[in-house]
Scaffold this active site. Sequence first.
Site, PDB file in Angstrom:
ATOM      1  N   GLY A  14       0.682  -1.198  -0.047  1.00 18.16           N
ATOM      2  CA  GLY A  14       0.020  -0.200  -0.179  1.00 18.16           C
ATOM      3  C   GLY A  14       0.804   1.306   0.082  1.00 18.16           C
ATOM      4  N   ARG A  67     -14.755 -15.410 -10.047  1.00 22.80           N
ATOM      5  CA  ARG A  67     -14.361 -13.970 -10.183  1.00 22.80           C
ATOM      6  C   ARG A  67     -15.308 -13.162 -10.209  1.00 22.80           C
ATOM      7  NH1 ARG A  67      -8.757 -13.320 -11.539  1.00 22.80           N
ATOM      8  NH2 ARG A  67      -7.841 -15.284 -12.245  1.00 22.80           N
ATOM      9  N   ILE A  94      -7.292  -9.874 -11.599  1.00 20.80           N
ATOM     10  CA  ILE A  94      -7.926  -9.391 -12.513  1.00 20.80           C
ATOM     11  C   ILE A  94      -9.396  -9.330 -12.495  1.00 20.80           C
ATOM     12  CG2 ILE A  94      -8.314 -10.162 -14.958  1.00 20.80           C
ATOM     13  CD1 ILE A  94      -5.493 -11.560 -15.139  1.00 20.80           C
ATOM     14  N   LEU A  95      -9.934  -8.408 -13.089  1.00 22.61           N
ATOM     15  CA  LEU A  95     -11.152  -7.802 -12.689  1.00 22.61           C
ATOM     16  C   LEU A  95     -12.117  -8.469 -13.962  1.00 22.61           C
ATOM     17  CD1 LEU A  95     -10.415  -4.434 -11.422  1.00 22.61           C
ATOM     18  CD2 LEU A  95     -11.435  -6.356 -10.075  1.00 22.61           C
ATOM     19  N   ASN A 109      -5.355   2.454 -12.860  1.00 20.14           N
ATOM     20  CA  ASN A 109      -4.443   1.272 -12.510  1.00 20.14           C
ATOM     21  C   ASN A 109      -3.212   1.992 -12.699  1.00 20.14           C
ATOM     22  OD1 ASN A 109      -3.428  -1.192 -11.591  1.00 20.14           O
ATOM     23  ND2 ASN A 109      -2.935  -1.757 -13.653  1.00 20.14           N
ATOM     24  N   HIS A 111       0.768   0.595 -13.232  1.00 27.32           N
ATOM     25  CA  HIS A 111       1.430  -0.578 -13.647  1.00 27.32           C
ATOM     26  C   HIS A 111       2.756  -0.472 -13.642  1.00 27.32           C
ATOM     27  CE1 HIS A 111       1.728  -4.434 -15.567  1.00 27.32           C
ATOM     28  NE2 HIS A 111       2.495  -4.111 -16.484  1.00 27.32           N
ATOM     29  N   SER A 138       3.331   3.250 -15.538  1.00 33.14           N
ATOM     30  CA  SER A 138       2.432   3.765 -16.413  1.00 33.14           C
ATOM     31  C   SER A 138       1.030   3.886 -15.566  1.00 33.14           C
ATOM     32  CB  SER A 138       1.983   2.863 -17.590  1.00 33.14           C
ATOM     33  OG  SER A 138       3.144   2.820 -18.448  1.00 33.14           O
ATOM     34  N   THR A 143      -9.588  -0.932 -18.840  1.00 32.03           N
ATOM     35  CA  THR A 143     -10.447  -1.599 -19.785  1.00 32.03           C
ATOM     36  C   THR A 143     -10.578  -3.108 -19.814  1.00 32.03           C
ATOM     37  OG1 THR A 143      -8.929  -1.791 -21.697  1.00 32.03           O
ATOM     38  CG2 THR A 143     -10.353   0.414 -21.251  1.00 32.03           C
ATOM     39  N   ASP A 147      -4.204  -4.289 -18.860  1.00 33.38           N
ATOM     40  CA  ASP A 147      -3.029  -3.653 -18.908  1.00 33.38           C
ATOM     41  C   ASP A 147      -2.713  -2.732 -20.510  1.00 33.38           C
ATOM     42  OD1 ASP A 147      -2.294  -3.711 -16.427  1.00 33.38           O
ATOM     43  OD2 ASP A 147      -1.005  -5.710 -16.963  1.00 33.38           O
TER      44      ASP A 147
END
Length: 219
Positions: A14, A67, A94-95, A109, A111, A138, A143, A147
């Site tokens: 975090g 998921r 992963i969403l 996000n 990355h 980045s 979406t 990534d």
Amino acid sequence: MEKASLVVLVSGSGSNLQAIIDAIKNQQLDAEIKAVISNREDAGGLQRAASAGIKTFFIDHSQYPSREAFDRAMMQIIDPLKPDLVILAGFMRILSSAFIEHYQHRLLNIHPSLLPKYKGLNTHQQAIDNHDPVHGASVHYVTDELDSGPLVIQAEVPVMTDDTAQSLAARVLHEEHKIYPLAIKLHCEGRLAFDGNRLLLDKQPLQKALQWQHGKLIQ
Ligand code: NHR
Ligand code: GAR
């Protein structure tokens, strides 16, 4: 303008969450973190949130049959908080498209690579193995394609010949802590917007990511 509300998702230490908390405290960012959610009970991010007086939620992905079921449980926590922005800060699951669609254009996000290079995991080791002279981080809108969403800000760091994945990760993380609060600020100020799926900054198409160089944002 009313203060923006944020929800932050973490899985690990975090330190990016801490950078956001600090930016708010130092009045560099006019926003309020409504909650921090982790899929790991031992995440340092939950402790950092609690220490800052932020509401925390632990939700164990392994207790859900799919998921999407896990994602829907997170949505049930997030939606009543009505966030302007949902922030992935070292979130490691992963969403599903249900989640992504629901928070479309308000899901960021960070990355640890210079996307489109090195999507997915173990980015630092890949940069070392490929003898890349530079590596970085980045910030992008999320979406369905992993990534690959529109880039907002990137920062580069040099790769040293004696770097390990750990030493390189630390150098990258230092830059992450600068660019994530800045990207969040641009979103919260309403300077980022979408025209269809095209990202606009101050109403102009953002052709390539903003670059963080020598302590400044460069277009
Ligand atoms: N979800 C979607 N749909 N799209 C993105 O772009 C996403 C996302 C969820 C997370 C962060 C991402 C990163 O910055 C992110 C971007 C986790 C994995 C992964 O493989 C990959 C990329 C990212 C986060 N996770 C494993 C999984 O099975 C679990 C790994 C673990 O628990 O340690 O979900 O790198
Ligand atoms: C950061 O380097 C972040 O970019 C990366 O994990 C670290 C989290 O650090 N994210 C991912 O790899 C997402 N898959 P933090 O918990 O100290 O912010």
